[in-house]
Design a protein around this motif. Structure first.
Motif, PDB file in Angstrom:
ATOM      1  N   PHE A   1      -8.639   5.497   2.290  1.00 34.29           N
ATOM      2  CA  PHE A   1      -8.858   4.942   0.958  1.00 34.29           C
ATOM      3  C   PHE A   1      -7.698   5.239   0.012  1.00 34.29           C
ATOM      4  O   PHE A   1      -7.179   4.343  -0.646  1.00 34.29           O
ATOM      5  N   LYS A   2      -7.297   6.494  -0.072  1.00 36.84           N
ATOM      6  CA  LYS A   2      -6.272   6.896  -1.044  1.00 36.84           C
ATOM      7  C   LYS A   2      -4.896   6.353  -0.678  1.00 36.84           C
ATOM      8  O   LYS A   2      -4.242   5.709  -1.496  1.00 36.84           O
ATOM      9  N   GLU A   3      -4.442   6.645   0.527  1.00 31.92           N
ATOM     10  CA  GLU A   3      -3.059   6.353   0.886  1.00 31.92           C
ATOM     11  C   GLU A   3      -2.856   4.938   1.411  1.00 31.92           C
ATOM     12  O   GLU A   3      -1.865   4.295   1.080  1.00 31.92           O
TER      13      GLU A   3
ATOM     14  N   ASN B   1     -13.908   0.113 -12.274  1.00 31.40           N
ATOM     15  CA  ASN B   1     -14.465   0.070 -10.931  1.00 31.40           C
ATOM     16  C   ASN B   1     -14.296   1.426 -10.262  1.00 31.40           C
ATOM     17  O   ASN B   1     -13.174   1.886 -10.074  1.00 31.40           O
ATOM     18  N   VAL B   2     -15.416   2.038  -9.929  1.00 35.15           N
ATOM     19  CA  VAL B   2     -15.435   3.333  -9.259  1.00 35.15           C
ATOM     20  C   VAL B   2     -16.039   3.123  -7.874  1.00 35.15           C
ATOM     21  O   VAL B   2     -17.167   2.645  -7.762  1.00 35.15           O
TER      22      VAL B   2
ATOM     23  N   ASP C   1     -10.332   1.760 -10.079  1.00 33.41           N
ATOM     24  CA  ASP C   1      -9.885   2.709 -11.104  1.00 33.41           C
ATOM     25  C   ASP C   1     -10.051   4.159 -10.673  1.00 33.41           C
ATOM     26  O   ASP C   1      -9.317   5.028 -11.126  1.00 33.41           O
ATOM     27  N   LEU C   2     -11.049   4.411  -9.816  1.00 35.70           N
ATOM     28  CA  LEU C   2     -11.328   5.772  -9.360  1.00 35.70           C
ATOM     29  C   LEU C   2     -12.010   5.709  -8.010  1.00 35.70           C
ATOM     30  O   LEU C   2     -12.875   4.868  -7.786  1.00 35.70           O
TER      31      LEU C   2
ATOM     32  N   ARG D   1     -18.544   0.151 -13.448  1.00 32.43           N
ATOM     33  CA  ARG D   1     -19.085  -0.531 -12.280  1.00 32.43           C
ATOM     34  C   ARG D   1     -18.919   0.421 -11.104  1.00 32.43           C
ATOM     35  O   ARG D   1     -17.811   0.730 -10.693  1.00 32.43           O
ATOM     36  N   LEU D   2     -20.053   0.893 -10.574  1.00 33.22           N
ATOM     37  CA  LEU D   2     -20.055   1.827  -9.447  1.00 33.22           C
ATOM     38  C   LEU D   2     -20.311   1.042  -8.164  1.00 33.22           C
ATOM     39  O   LEU D   2     -21.300   0.312  -8.067  1.00 33.22           O
TER      40      LEU D   2
END
Length: 133
Positions: free
Chosen positions: A105-107, A1-2, A83-84, A51-52
């Motif tokens: 999103f990241k933290e 999943n990206v 996943d990314l 999966r985008l």
């Protein structure tokens, strides 16, 4: 999943079409955003399935956008997890909220556990493109 994320009109859907090598995601040629809700597309690259997740453009000063991001990550988590993360940004414009989007999103949403890559779009006006920065 990206998961692709960024401001409205930064080219998230176009990146999906580029990676898919065909027009599977709707794109808009005007100022109106075309992605109204998160949607995923399955593609194959070198015989690997991805999966985008195409997302709506995010303005963090709109409370609904933050809620939508939370809902998206919950949905992706139920389908195997993220996943990314791909932060999509225009070469010519970097809003102050871009760092806040990254942090959201990241933290916060992915708790620092998911790698992030940056995709720079709208480079067609730069000659040569490699000199944009």
């Amino acid at each position: 999943n990206v998961v692709l994320f960024g401001t409205p009109g930064c080219g998230k859907s176009s990146i999906i079409n580029l990676l898919a090598d065909e027009p599977i995601a709707q794109v808009s040629m005007d100022v109106d955003p075309c992605t109204k809700r998160p949607r995923w597309y399955e593609i194959s690259i070198s015989e690997r399935r991805f999966r985008l997740w195409d997302t709506m453009g995010i303005h963090l000063d709109h409370g609904g956008d933050t809620e939508n991001a939370v809902g998206l990550i919950r949905e992706v988590s139920q389908q195997g997890g993220v996943d990314l993360l791909l932060l999509c940004r225009k070469a010519s414009w970097s809003p102050p909220s871009e760092l806040d989007q990254y942090r959201l999103f990241k933290e916060f949403l992915c708790e620092g556990q998911v790698p992030v890559a940056v995709v720079v779009t709208h480079l067609e006006w730069y000659d040569p493109m490699e000199k944009w920065w």
